[in-house]
Design a protein around this motif. Structure first.
Motif, PDB file in Angstrom:
ATOM      1  N   THR A   1      -7.565  -6.306 -30.309  1.00  0.00           N
ATOM      2  CA  THR A   1      -6.614  -5.390 -29.690  1.00  0.00           C
ATOM      3  C   THR A   1      -7.026  -3.951 -29.951  1.00  0.00           C
ATOM      4  OG1 THR A   1      -4.849  -6.998 -30.049  1.00  0.00           O
ATOM      5  CG2 THR A   1      -4.172  -4.737 -29.599  1.00  0.00           C
ATOM      6  N   VAL A   2      -6.774  -3.076 -28.975  1.00  0.00           N
ATOM      7  CA  VAL A   2      -6.967  -1.642 -29.151  1.00  0.00           C
ATOM      8  C   VAL A   2      -5.601  -0.998 -29.342  1.00  0.00           C
ATOM      9  CG1 VAL A   2      -7.765   0.502 -28.089  1.00  0.00           C
ATOM     10  CG2 VAL A   2      -9.086  -1.603 -27.787  1.00  0.00           C
ATOM     11  N   LEU A   3      -5.413  -0.303 -30.455  1.00  0.00           N
ATOM     12  CA  LEU A   3      -4.144   0.359 -30.753  1.00  0.00           C
ATOM     13  C   LEU A   3      -4.331   1.866 -30.617  1.00  0.00           C
ATOM     14  CD1 LEU A   3      -3.017  -1.642 -33.931  1.00  0.00           C
ATOM     15  CD2 LEU A   3      -2.265  -1.970 -31.568  1.00  0.00           C
ATOM     16  N   PRO A   4      -3.806   2.470 -29.528  1.00  0.00           N
ATOM     17  CA  PRO A   4      -3.976   3.910 -29.327  1.00  0.00           C
ATOM     18  C   PRO A   4      -2.951   4.724 -30.106  1.00  0.00           C
ATOM     19  CG  PRO A   4      -2.825   2.961 -27.456  1.00  0.00           C
ATOM     20  CD  PRO A   4      -3.163   1.814 -28.375  1.00  0.00           C
ATOM     21  N   VAL A   5      -3.407   5.852 -30.626  1.00  0.00           N
ATOM     22  CA  VAL A   5      -2.561   6.761 -31.400  1.00  0.00           C
ATOM     23  C   VAL A   5      -2.653   8.154 -30.774  1.00  0.00           C
ATOM     24  CG1 VAL A   5      -2.250   7.909 -33.624  1.00  0.00           C
ATOM     25  CG2 VAL A   5      -2.840   5.473 -33.540  1.00  0.00           C
ATOM     26  N   PRO A   6      -1.519   8.770 -30.412  1.00  0.00           N
ATOM     27  CA  PRO A   6      -1.583  10.150 -29.908  1.00  0.00           C
ATOM     28  C   PRO A   6      -2.206  11.067 -30.949  1.00  0.00           C
ATOM     29  CG  PRO A   6       0.578   9.187 -29.489  1.00  0.00           C
ATOM     30  CD  PRO A   6      -0.144   8.233 -30.398  1.00  0.00           C
ATOM     31  N   ALA A   7      -3.166  11.877 -30.498  1.00  0.00           N
ATOM     32  CA  ALA A   7      -3.890  12.750 -31.418  1.00  0.00           C
ATOM     33  C   ALA A   7      -3.828  14.184 -30.911  1.00  0.00           C
ATOM     34  CB  ALA A   7      -5.347  12.307 -31.541  1.00  0.00           C
ATOM     35  N   GLU A   8      -3.371  15.090 -31.754  1.00  0.00           N
ATOM     36  CA  GLU A   8      -3.281  16.489 -31.354  1.00  0.00           C
ATOM     37  C   GLU A   8      -4.677  17.050 -31.113  1.00  0.00           C
ATOM     38  OE1 GLU A   8      -1.320  20.736 -32.867  1.00  0.00           O
ATOM     39  OE2 GLU A   8      -1.188  18.941 -34.113  1.00  0.00           O
ATOM     40  N   ARG A   9      -4.874  17.580 -29.913  1.00  0.00           N
ATOM     41  CA  ARG A   9      -6.166  18.136 -29.503  1.00  0.00           C
ATOM     42  C   ARG A   9      -7.297  17.116 -29.637  1.00  0.00           C
ATOM     43  NH1 ARG A   9      -5.824  24.214 -32.268  1.00  0.00           N
ATOM     44  NH2 ARG A   9      -4.187  25.027 -30.891  1.00  0.00           N
ATOM     45  N   GLY A  10      -6.959  15.840 -29.531  1.00  0.00           N
ATOM     46  CA  GLY A  10      -7.961  14.790 -29.532  1.00  0.00           C
ATOM     47  C   GLY A  10      -8.429  14.338 -30.894  1.00  0.00           C
ATOM     48  N   LEU A  11      -7.887  14.918 -31.977  1.00  0.00           N
ATOM     49  CA  LEU A  11      -8.371  14.628 -33.326  1.00  0.00           C
ATOM     50  C   LEU A  11      -7.306  13.883 -34.137  1.00  0.00           C
ATOM     51  CD1 LEU A  11     -10.048  18.075 -34.137  1.00  0.00           C
ATOM     52  CD2 LEU A  11     -11.109  16.035 -33.128  1.00  0.00           C
ATOM     53  N   LEU A  12      -7.668  12.716 -34.658  1.00  0.00           N
ATOM     54  CA  LEU A  12      -6.747  11.921 -35.455  1.00  0.00           C
ATOM     55  C   LEU A  12      -6.608  12.485 -36.865  1.00  0.00           C
ATOM     56  CD1 LEU A  12      -7.891   8.309 -34.486  1.00  0.00           C
ATOM     57  CD2 LEU A  12      -5.722   9.386 -33.867  1.00  0.00           C
ATOM     58  N   THR A  13      -5.476  12.183 -37.471  1.00  0.00           N
ATOM     59  CA  THR A  13      -5.253  12.456 -38.891  1.00  0.00           C
ATOM     60  C   THR A  13      -4.653  11.193 -39.505  1.00  0.00           C
ATOM     61  OG1 THR A  13      -2.993  13.250 -38.535  1.00  0.00           O
ATOM     62  CG2 THR A  13      -4.769  14.898 -38.438  1.00  0.00           C
ATOM     63  N   PRO A  14      -4.765  11.008 -40.814  1.00  0.00           N
ATOM     64  CA  PRO A  14      -4.125   9.854 -41.441  1.00  0.00           C
ATOM     65  C   PRO A  14      -2.618   9.802 -41.154  1.00  0.00           C
ATOM     66  CG  PRO A  14      -5.680  10.828 -42.966  1.00  0.00           C
ATOM     67  CD  PRO A  14      -5.592  11.767 -41.782  1.00  0.00           C
ATOM     68  N   GLU A  15      -1.987  10.969 -41.144  1.00  0.00           N
ATOM     69  CA  GLU A  15      -0.540  11.006 -40.888  1.00  0.00           C
ATOM     70  C   GLU A  15      -0.203  10.519 -39.484  1.00  0.00           C
ATOM     71  OE1 GLU A  15      -1.737  13.460 -44.141  1.00  0.00           O
ATOM     72  OE2 GLU A  15      -2.356  13.573 -42.034  1.00  0.00           O
ATOM     73  N   ALA A  16      -1.018  10.912 -38.501  1.00  0.00           N
ATOM     74  CA  ALA A  16      -0.779  10.487 -37.120  1.00  0.00           C
ATOM     75  C   ALA A  16      -0.943   8.977 -36.985  1.00  0.00           C
ATOM     76  CB  ALA A  16      -1.735  11.207 -36.174  1.00  0.00           C
ATOM     77  N   VAL A  17      -1.949   8.427 -37.651  1.00  0.00           N
ATOM     78  CA  VAL A  17      -2.172   6.975 -37.585  1.00  0.00           C
ATOM     79  C   VAL A  17      -1.030   6.231 -38.254  1.00  0.00           C
ATOM     80  CG1 VAL A  17      -3.698   5.099 -38.249  1.00  0.00           C
ATOM     81  CG2 VAL A  17      -4.668   7.270 -37.498  1.00  0.00           C
ATOM     82  N   GLU A  18      -0.628   6.689 -39.430  1.00  0.00           N
ATOM     83  CA  GLU A  18       0.441   6.010 -40.159  1.00  0.00           C
ATOM     84  C   GLU A  18       1.757   6.037 -39.382  1.00  0.00           C
ATOM     85  OE1 GLU A  18       0.361   8.041 -43.901  1.00  0.00           O
ATOM     86  OE2 GLU A  18      -0.867   6.471 -44.843  1.00  0.00           O
ATOM     87  N   ALA A  19       2.000   7.130 -38.653  1.00  0.00           N
ATOM     88  CA  ALA A  19       3.250   7.248 -37.893  1.00  0.00           C
ATOM     89  C   ALA A  19       3.344   6.204 -36.792  1.00  0.00           C
ATOM     90  CB  ALA A  19       3.363   8.652 -37.291  1.00  0.00           C
TER      91      ALA A  19
END
Length: 348
Positions: free
Chosen positions: A103-121
């Protein structure tokens, strides 16, 4: 249409030095399936660029690189986590899911860059046991699909965070050369040297005729995945019989840092375009311009005729968002022609 446009760096032709290397490799016969001298040299040069202990394999294209890389590190009950803008999620026609069963799990990323906080949310703690997929791979794109760039420290922090959870870190490096050139660092410093386990390294967008590479870092996960990758590559239909023509291109790209010169030229052109087009009334730069892509908003009355003539991508029509991509061969005169037309349409 044969003129230079701004739709994609895929639209650019191959660099003359790359074509010359192909012609040179075309002399006589050579062992098939990677047993030739060109491929052996290319693999050694890639290992030199990505760090001691890394292992490189040549493939046909970017989707093949991503899919085969993921197939070597994922099981069907697992999932790869990526930005919602990532090619894995938006531009590979479900290939990662079809060929890995994962499965592919997409995470919204500010300006295209992920952060640990964004992934955890988005991913959360789990807790449903065998009833839900298990996140196992974090995939980063550098440079991102929005033209932004992860710094080495950001990559290292994400890799450390992912490894602490037992995940493997993959990097879609279709434009890794542009990221490294932007930061004035090596290819390794912004990928394997910062803890990335496996990299899909792009050559096609940076002056090659075709071809990408899958590079496994010297991390435990990278070494383990590389062990069986030859078989994965074959099953993924990415094993070239006349591999010398892939190898010759990478040798040309890596000799004398041609990869860096090509990427830097594209980045400089994008910076020039961004600076100048931001002065056109009605145009606003949407994201920081850190590599070779420029995202901007412009009114439809300007966008439509400009796109017809200069060929750029309408990224989001409702938001009036467009994307310009510069290539190694983009000339400032190409940009000046675009700007003159934009100013005329804006009534300047």
């Amino acid at each position: 249409m044969t003129g230079r446009g701004f739709s994609s760096d895929n639209a650019a032709g191959a660099h003359p030095l790359v074509l010359a290397a192909i012609a040179e490799a075309n002399r006589g016969h050579a062992p098939a399936y990677g047993g030739d001298a060109w491929t052996v040299r290319a693999q050694a040069m890639l290992a030199e660029n990505f760090g001691r202990g890394s292992q490189a394999f040549l493939v046909f294209n970017g989707t093949g690189a991503n899919v085969s890389a993921l197939a070597s590190i994922l099981r069907p009950h697992q999932a790869v986590v990526c930005s919602s803008d990532a090619h894995l999620h938006t531009d590979e026609c479900g290939a990662p899911v079809r060929f890995t069963g994962s499965t592919v799990l997409p995470v919204p990323a500010e300006r295209g860059l992920l952060t640990p906080e964004a992934v955890e949310a988005v991913i959360g703690p789990g807790g449903r046991g065998e009833h839900q997929v298990v996140p196992a791979v974090l995939s980063l794109t550098n440079a991102s699909e929005l033209g932004t760039v992860y710094l080495p420290d950001q990559v290292a922090a994400l890799a450390e965070w992912a490894h602490a959870r037992g995940w493997v870190v993959h990097m879609d490096g279709a434009r890794l050369a542009n990221a490294a050139a932007s930061l004035n660092c090596s290819l390794a410093e912004v990928s394997t040297g910062a803890g990335v386990d496996v990299v899909s390294f792009g050559g096609t967008k940076n002056g090659m005729l075709f071809g990408d590479a899958v590079v496994f870092g010297a991390t435990p996960a990278g070494v383990a995945a590389a062990r069986d990758y030859r078989h994965v590559r074959k099953q993924s239909t990415q094993l070239a019989s006349k591999m010398r023509f892939l190898g010759a291109q990478f040798v040309a790209l890596l000799t004398g840092d041609l990869w860096r010169r090509n990427a830097a030229a594209a980045n400089v052109a994008a910076a020039y375009l961004a600076e100048r087009i931001a002065q056109v009334p009605g145009v606003r730069i949407a994201y920081p311009v850190q590599a070779n892509a420029v995202f901007a908003t412009m009114p439809p009355a300007m966008r439509a005729p400009l796109a017809d003539e200069f060929r750029f991508h309408v990224w989001d029509e409702q938001a009036d968002l467009v994307r310009f991509v510069c290539s190694y061969d983009t000339e400032l005169t190409d940009i000046d022609s675009l700007l003159s037309r934009a100013e005329l349409l804006a009534g300047v």
